[in-house]
Design a protein around this motif. Structure first.
Motif, short mmCIF file in Angstrom:
data_model
loop_
_atom_site.label_atom_id
_atom_site.label_comp_id
_atom_site.label_asym_id
_atom_site.label_seq_id
_atom_site.Cartn_x
_atom_site.Cartn_y
_atom_site.Cartn_z
N GLN A 60 0.84 -1.20 0.00
CA GLN A 60 0.00 0.00 0.00
C GLN A 60 0.87 1.25 0.00
N SER A 63 2.61 1.62 -3.44
CA SER A 63 1.66 2.11 -4.44
C SER A 63 1.45 3.62 -4.29
N ASP A 79 -0.97 -1.09 -12.24
CA ASP A 79 -1.99 -2.15 -12.23
C ASP A 79 -1.48 -3.42 -11.56
N ASP A 82 -1.88 -2.67 -7.90
CA ASP A 82 -3.31 -2.55 -7.61
C ASP A 82 -4.02 -3.90 -7.69
N ASP A 83 -3.66 -4.72 -8.67
CA ASP A 83 -4.27 -6.05 -8.80
C ASP A 83 -3.93 -6.93 -7.60
N LEU A 85 -3.11 -5.86 -4.58
CA LEU A 85 -3.83 -5.32 -3.42
C LEU A 85 -5.30 -5.71 -3.44
N ARG A 86 -5.92 -5.67 -4.60
CA ARG A 86 -7.33 -6.09 -4.72
C ARG A 86 -7.48 -7.55 -4.33
N LYS A 87 -6.56 -8.39 -4.79
CA LYS A 87 -6.61 -9.81 -4.44
C LYS A 87 -6.46 -10.00 -2.93
N ARG A 89 -7.27 -7.98 -0.64
CA ARG A 89 -8.46 -7.46 0.05
C ARG A 89 -9.74 -8.21 -0.30
N GLY A 91 -11.05 -8.50 -3.41
CA GLY A 91 -11.84 -7.83 -4.43
C GLY A 91 -11.54 -8.23 -5.83
#
Length: 91
Positions: A60, A63, A79, A82-83, A85-87, A89, A91
């Motif tokens: 985090q 980023s 990306d 971000d990808d 981090l989404r995983k 979390r 999402g």
């Protein structure tokens, strides 16, 4: 939201699966070792899982810093971070 870190590995006995614990000694999870020829790979996986809260915080911060320092840079792909981090979390 995940259980706050830091997490650590409990005492590992050869016959037991490594346990990941929080600071209050609550069980976060265990790493099955039945599929491994020995317990070394299970221990390595447990160390990686135990580091997850710190790795998430570092990603985090990375980023944020990359975006702040050079938002239009061709040297990094936001990306990818971000990808991940989404995983992490869900999402």
């Amino acid at each position: 939201m995940h259980t706050p870190g830091p997490w650590h590995i409990g005492e590992i006995k050869w016959e037991d699966a490594p346990e990941i614990l929080d600071d209050k000694m609550n069980l976060i999870g265990t790493v099955a070792r039945a599929q491994y020829a020995d317990n070394h790979e299970a221990q390595d996986n447990a160390r990686l899982i135990a580091a997850a809260p710190e790795l998430l915080a570092a990603m985090q911060e990375a980023s944020r810093a990359l975006t702040e320092l050079d938002p239009d840079s061709e040297h990094h792909d936001p990306d990818v971070i971000d990808d991940a981090l989404r995983k992490a979390r869900g999402g």
